[in-house]
Design a protein around this motif. Structure first.
Motif, mmCIF file in Angstrom:
data_model
loop_
_atom_site.group_PDB
_atom_site.id
_atom_site.type_symbol
_atom_site.label_atom_id
_atom_site.label_comp_id
_atom_site.label_asym_id
_atom_site.label_seq_id
_atom_site.Cartn_x
_atom_site.Cartn_y
_atom_site.Cartn_z
ATOM 1 N N VAL A 16 0.853 -1.192 0.000
ATOM 2 C CA VAL A 16 0.000 0.000 0.000
ATOM 3 C C VAL A 16 0.889 1.243 0.000
ATOM 4 N N ASP A 17 0.383 2.329 -0.555
ATOM 5 C CA ASP A 17 1.184 3.541 -0.724
ATOM 6 C C ASP A 17 1.214 4.420 0.519
ATOM 7 N N GLY A 18 0.360 4.104 1.469
ATOM 8 C CA GLY A 18 0.359 4.892 2.691
ATOM 9 C C GLY A 18 -0.679 4.395 3.664
ATOM 10 N N LEU A 19 -0.603 4.938 4.883
ATOM 11 C CA LEU A 19 -1.536 4.563 5.939
ATOM 12 C C LEU A 19 -2.146 5.814 6.540
ATOM 13 N N SER A 20 -3.374 5.664 6.998
ATOM 14 C CA SER A 20 -4.091 6.790 7.577
ATOM 15 C C SER A 20 -4.745 6.352 8.878
ATOM 16 N N VAL A 21 -4.714 7.226 9.874
ATOM 17 C CA VAL A 21 -5.415 6.970 11.128
ATOM 18 C C VAL A 21 -6.122 8.252 11.551
ATOM 19 N N SER A 22 -7.299 8.129 12.105
ATOM 20 C CA SER A 22 -8.035 9.294 12.612
ATOM 21 C C SER A 22 -8.116 9.214 14.132
ATOM 22 N N GLY A 23 -8.702 10.249 14.740
ATOM 23 C CA GLY A 23 -8.744 10.311 16.190
ATOM 24 C C GLY A 23 -7.351 10.459 16.785
ATOM 25 N N ILE A 24 -6.479 11.150 16.047
ATOM 26 C CA ILE A 24 -5.075 11.247 16.460
ATOM 27 C C ILE A 24 -4.925 11.956 17.811
ATOM 28 N N PHE A 35 9.761 2.102 5.051
ATOM 29 C CA PHE A 35 9.318 1.364 3.869
ATOM 30 C C PHE A 35 9.369 2.227 2.603
ATOM 31 N N SER A 36 9.776 3.483 2.752
ATOM 32 C CA SER A 36 9.807 4.406 1.618
ATOM 33 C C SER A 36 11.120 4.300 0.858
ATOM 34 N N GLY A 37 11.051 4.535 -0.439
ATOM 35 C CA GLY A 37 12.239 4.606 -1.283
ATOM 36 C C GLY A 37 12.110 5.782 -2.225
ATOM 37 N N ASN A 38 13.174 6.110 -2.902
ATOM 38 C CA ASN A 38 13.133 7.251 -3.826
ATOM 39 C C ASN A 38 12.071 7.074 -4.902
ATOM 40 N N ASP A 79 9.572 4.834 -4.570
ATOM 41 C CA ASP A 79 8.389 4.229 -3.947
ATOM 42 C C ASP A 79 8.099 4.898 -2.605
ATOM 43 N N PRO A 80 7.727 6.173 -2.611
ATOM 44 C CA PRO A 80 7.463 6.868 -1.350
ATOM 45 C C PRO A 80 6.173 6.377 -0.698
ATOM 46 N N ARG A 81 6.201 6.256 0.624
ATOM 47 C CA ARG A 81 5.005 5.921 1.396
ATOM 48 C C ARG A 81 4.689 7.102 2.307
ATOM 49 N N ILE A 82 3.416 7.336 2.562
ATOM 50 C CA ILE A 82 3.057 8.467 3.415
ATOM 51 C C ILE A 82 2.207 8.010 4.595
ATOM 52 N N PHE A 83 2.298 8.792 5.657
ATOM 53 C CA PHE A 83 1.506 8.540 6.856
ATOM 54 C C PHE A 83 0.614 9.753 7.103
ATOM 55 N N ILE A 84 -0.707 9.504 7.168
ATOM 56 C CA ILE A 84 -1.687 10.572 7.347
ATOM 57 C C ILE A 84 -2.350 10.426 8.708
ATOM 58 N N ALA A 85 -2.344 11.512 9.465
ATOM 59 C CA ALA A 85 -3.057 11.548 10.743
ATOM 60 C C ALA A 85 -4.246 12.480 10.603
ATOM 61 N N GLY A 86 -5.342 12.147 11.259
ATOM 62 C CA GLY A 86 -6.546 12.960 11.098
ATOM 63 C C GLY A 86 -7.302 13.176 12.394
#
Length: 341
Positions: free
Chosen positions: A46-54, A75-78, A80-87
């Protein structure tokens, strides 16, 4: 296409993290095994993960959020970047800014823009300007994001005045950062649509089943103008949405450009997006229920600009004077002008 997976354990509940105290040392702090889940899905690609109720996590253990961010980066590479989203679904903008400053994630999701536009009817331009600028400044090196709707708040059409729907999309796609679009907002889907589920279905046509199944699913067939089929041809909200999406992808000024407020009087707000030698963009939004006349005189602006797109379907193309510019009620107007050395 990028896949971002929401791993909030109790995403529809009041306590999205079940009230767990992550500072416990008896094993209870790891009962959710969220790190194992993060690693599993990142390994799956997966390209990234997201969590709410941070805010629930930051209150008890801010170090936990840092660990999740670092795990994602590992897990990120030049290529193949992965992102982390907080909400968060918190409604107070001051609290949102505090969480933004504490989270230090790749992207922070909130309903900040929603609160700006719902603060008064009609929204006051000066207040909108100050709130937008405060948010962008608070983001620092983080990438801004904007949202009006989501599963916690419902659909845009159920809370934002109808004459502002096109204008809102205009702001989402032209403010610096990433727009978050809740399914159905591109066709004006409303939460009170009669259906058998807990959330309104995306309506593809105005048949008795909305285009989903052979069995009748609605007591009444939906109106054609509230379906994808009914909005395929311009002028429609879906048509405007598609054009804005393409411009966001195509134009560097809208992707990476510097942001500057250039007008804020009454209920009309204006800002520019400028990137290197690319075409410049001027955005004007009339948040009022009445038309307005705007006179823009600034050393950074030309006397005339070309109409790129308007939320008002009756607006004709061509050049327009910036010193005597008429905006219709609820109109969002996107103008462009060339770089001059």
């Amino acid at each position: 296409l990028k896949v971002i997976l929401d791993l909030t354990p109790n995403y529809k509940g009041k306590q999205k993290w079940f009230g767990i105290n992550f500072n416990r040392t008896d094993g209870g702090q790891d009962v959710l095994k969220e790190k194992e889940a993060f690693q599993f899905w990142l390994k799956m690609g997966v390209d990234g993960l997201s969590v709410s109720g941070i805010e629930e996590v930051l209150t008890s253990a801010p170090h936990r959020v840092i660990e999740w961010q670092n795990l994602t980066k590992n897990f990120s590479g030049n290529d193949d970047p992965r992102i982390f989203i907080a909400g968060t679904a918190i409604s107070e903008n001051e609290e949102i800014l505090q969480l933004l400053n504490r989270s230090d994630t790749d992207l922070f999701f909130s309903y900040y823009l929603r609160q700006i536009l719902l603060a008064s009817k009609p929204p006051v331009a000066r207040s909108v300007q100050q709130s937008v600028e405060n948010y962008i400044e608070s983001c620092g090196k983080s990438w801004p994001s904007w949202a009006l709707s989501g599963y916690e708040m419902g659909h845009m059409a159920s809370s934002i005045q109808q004459h502002l729907h096109g204008l809102v999309h205009m702001m989402l796609f032209t403010l610096p950062g990433t727009p978050f679009i809740y399914y159905g907002d591109e066709i004006g889907l409303e939460d009170n649509q009669v259906h058998k589920g807990n959330a309104p279905w995306m309506l593809w046509n105005n048949s008795a089943n909305g285009g989903f199944t052979s069995k009748p699913s609605f007591r009444e067939a939906p109106l054609l103008n509230q379906t994808v089929q009914g909005q395929k041809s311009p002028p429609s909200l879906l048509s405007l949405f598609k054009k804005l999406s393409l411009l966001k992808i195509k134009e560097r000024s809208l992707q990476f450009g510097e942001f500057q407020s250039v007008y804020s009087k009454g209920n009309v707000y204006g800002y520019t997006r400028v990137w290197d030698q690319s075409d410049r963009f001027l955005v004007l939004v009339n948040l009022d229920t009445q038309s307005a006349v705007v006179s823009l005189v600034d050393s950074s602006l030309p006397a005339k600009a070309s109409i790129e797109l308007s939320s008002n379907t009756e607006r004709s193309e061509g050049q327009i004077s910036l010193t005597d510019l008429h905006l219709n009620a609820g109109e969002g107007l996107l103008l462009n002008f060339p770089y001059v050395a």
